[in-house]
Design an enzyme around this catalytic site. Structure first.
Site, PDB file in Angstrom:
ATOM      1  N   LYS A   9      29.625  41.775  48.822  1.00  0.00           N
ATOM      2  CA  LYS A   9      30.104  40.680  48.658  1.00  0.00           C
ATOM      3  C   LYS A   9      29.871  40.079  49.480  1.00  0.00           C
ATOM      4  O   LYS A   9      29.489  40.437  50.791  1.00  0.00           O
ATOM      5  CB  LYS A   9      31.779  40.238  47.962  1.00  0.00           C
ATOM      6  N   TYR A  49      32.961  38.793  36.341  1.00  0.00           N
ATOM      7  CA  TYR A  49      34.046  39.016  36.165  1.00  0.00           C
ATOM      8  C   TYR A  49      34.651  38.171  35.116  1.00  0.00           C
ATOM      9  O   TYR A  49      35.670  38.050  35.192  1.00  0.00           O
ATOM     10  CB  TYR A  49      34.522  38.134  37.467  1.00  0.00           C
ATOM     11  N   ASN A 112      37.672  41.476  49.946  1.00  0.00           N
ATOM     12  CA  ASN A 112      37.359  43.518  49.833  1.00  0.00           C
ATOM     13  C   ASN A 112      36.082  44.046  49.862  1.00  0.00           C
ATOM     14  O   ASN A 112      36.177  45.273  50.006  1.00  0.00           O
ATOM     15  CB  ASN A 112      38.119  44.442  48.778  1.00  0.00           C
ATOM     16  N   HIS A 115      31.980  45.107  45.519  1.00  0.00           N
ATOM     17  CA  HIS A 115      32.324  46.065  43.958  1.00  0.00           C
ATOM     18  C   HIS A 115      31.761  47.181  43.382  1.00  0.00           C
ATOM     19  O   HIS A 115      30.852  48.051  43.933  1.00  0.00           O
ATOM     20  CB  HIS A 115      31.953  44.656  43.475  1.00  0.00           C
ATOM     21  N   GLU A 126      26.690  45.697  33.715  1.00  0.00           N
ATOM     22  CA  GLU A 126      26.708  45.535  35.075  1.00  0.00           C
ATOM     23  C   GLU A 126      25.167  45.450  35.618  1.00  0.00           C
ATOM     24  O   GLU A 126      24.467  44.874  36.036  1.00  0.00           O
ATOM     25  CB  GLU A 126      28.061  45.569  36.458  1.00  0.00           C
TER      26      GLU A 126
HETATM   27  P1  DAT Z   1      37.985  46.561  42.440  1.00  0.00           P
HETATM   28  O1  DAT Z   1      37.209  45.595  43.154  1.00  0.00           O
HETATM   29  O2  DAT Z   1      39.318  47.387  42.871  1.00  0.00           O
HETATM   30  O3  DAT Z   1      37.805  46.468  40.756  1.00  0.00           O
HETATM   31  P2  DAT Z   1      39.854  44.546  40.313  1.00  0.00           P
HETATM   32  O4  DAT Z   1      38.534  44.856  39.305  1.00  0.00           O
HETATM   33  O5  DAT Z   1      41.077  44.614  39.916  1.00  0.00           O
HETATM   34  O6  DAT Z   1      39.301  45.280  41.871  1.00  0.00           O
HETATM   35  O7  DAT Z   1      39.325  43.043  40.986  1.00  0.00           O
HETATM   36  C1  DAT Z   1      38.257  42.246  40.840  1.00  0.00           C
HETATM   37  C2  DAT Z   1      38.547  41.644  41.892  1.00  0.00           C
HETATM   38  O8  DAT Z   1      39.537  40.066  42.154  1.00  0.00           O
HETATM   39  C3  DAT Z   1      39.323  42.175  43.706  1.00  0.00           C
HETATM   40  O9  DAT Z   1      38.027  43.201  43.890  1.00  0.00           O
HETATM   41  C4  DAT Z   1      39.519  41.079  43.986  1.00  0.00           C
HETATM   42  C5  DAT Z   1      39.827  40.126  43.202  1.00  0.00           C
HETATM   43  N1  DAT Z   1      41.385  40.463  42.475  1.00  0.00           N
HETATM   44  C6  DAT Z   1      41.638  41.148  42.092  1.00  0.00           C
HETATM   45  N2  DAT Z   1      43.263  40.840  41.910  1.00  0.00           N
HETATM   46  C7  DAT Z   1      43.463  40.495  42.900  1.00  0.00           C
HETATM   47  C8  DAT Z   1      44.704  39.504  43.022  1.00  0.00           C
HETATM   48  N3  DAT Z   1      46.155  39.809  42.458  1.00  0.00           N
HETATM   49  N4  DAT Z   1      44.949  38.299  43.670  1.00  0.00           N
HETATM   50  C9  DAT Z   1      43.387  38.185  44.282  1.00  0.00           C
HETATM   51  N5  DAT Z   1      42.468  39.040  44.412  1.00  0.00           N
HETATM   52  C10 DAT Z   1      42.043  39.928  43.629  1.00  0.00           C
HETATM   53 MG    MG Z   2      37.085  46.168  39.004  1.00  0.00          MG
END
Ligand code: DAT
Ligand code: MG
Length: 148
Positions: A9, A49, A112, A115, A126
């Site tokens: 990212k 997303y 973070n 992805h 994807e």
């Molecule tokens: P991952 O990237 O570990 O698969 P995810 O699919 O649950 O996590 O969420 C996608 C992205 O969205 C994640 O990398 C960071 C952001 N995100 C998730 N939960 C969040 C939250 N509670 N607050 C802010 N950003 C969040």
């Molecule tokens: Mg995810």
């Protein structure tokens, strides 16, 4: 064999972590079958997303991921989807295990760095979204390339 969609990212690119992150996938033994750098457009980011569209953080996530270059990759290997998720670590960098990418480099939930697809269905959609041109089939044989 599976192929998973991995994307560094904008924060990972901005922080100069691209080489280190790619090196971890290479050293693990996964095979790189597609890679490009793009600044994601709105439509692609929103499609990527879409599962999070109703979440309160969605608009912030879209503006973050469209803010600059990302590195789009496809990595192939046995159980590549789960293997990559373990290399990446849990979502919040403060809680991610040391030794994982997020655990070693991250202190945030949103920023973070990387992805990784979470299932076969999401990997397929994807990969189709980010690599409509497809991925490469190639034979990896390092020693063969030491001497011409
Ligand atoms: P991952 O990237 O570990 O698969 P995810 O699919 O649950 O996590 O969420 C996608 C992205 O969205 C994640 O990398 C960071 C952001 N995100 C998730 N939960 C969040 C939250 N509670 N607050 C802010 N950003 C969040
Ligand atoms: Mg995810």
């Amino acid at each position: 064999m599976q192929t998973t969609y991995i994307m560094i990212k904008p924060d990972g690119v901005q922080r100069g972590l691209v080489g280190d992150i790619i090196g971890r996938f290479e050293r693990k033994g996964l095979q790189l079958v597609a890679m490009k750098a793009v600044v994601p457009d709105q439509a692609t980011a929103r499609a990527h997303y879409a599962v999070h569209a109703e979440r309160p953080f969605f608009e912030g996530l879209i503006s973050f991921v469209t803010s600059g270059p990302v590195i789009c990759m496809a990595w192939q290997g046995v159980d590549a989807i789960a293997v990559a998720r373990r290399l990446i670590g849990s979502t919040n960098g403060r809680e991610a295990a040391p030794g994982t990418i997020r655990g070693d480099f991250g202190m945030d939930m949103g920023y973070n760095m990387i992805h990784g697809s979470d299932a076969e269905e999401s990997a397929a959609s994807e990969l189709a979204l980010w690599f409509p041109e497809g991925t490469m089939a190639w034979t990896q044989d390092a020693q063969r390339w030491v001497y011409e």
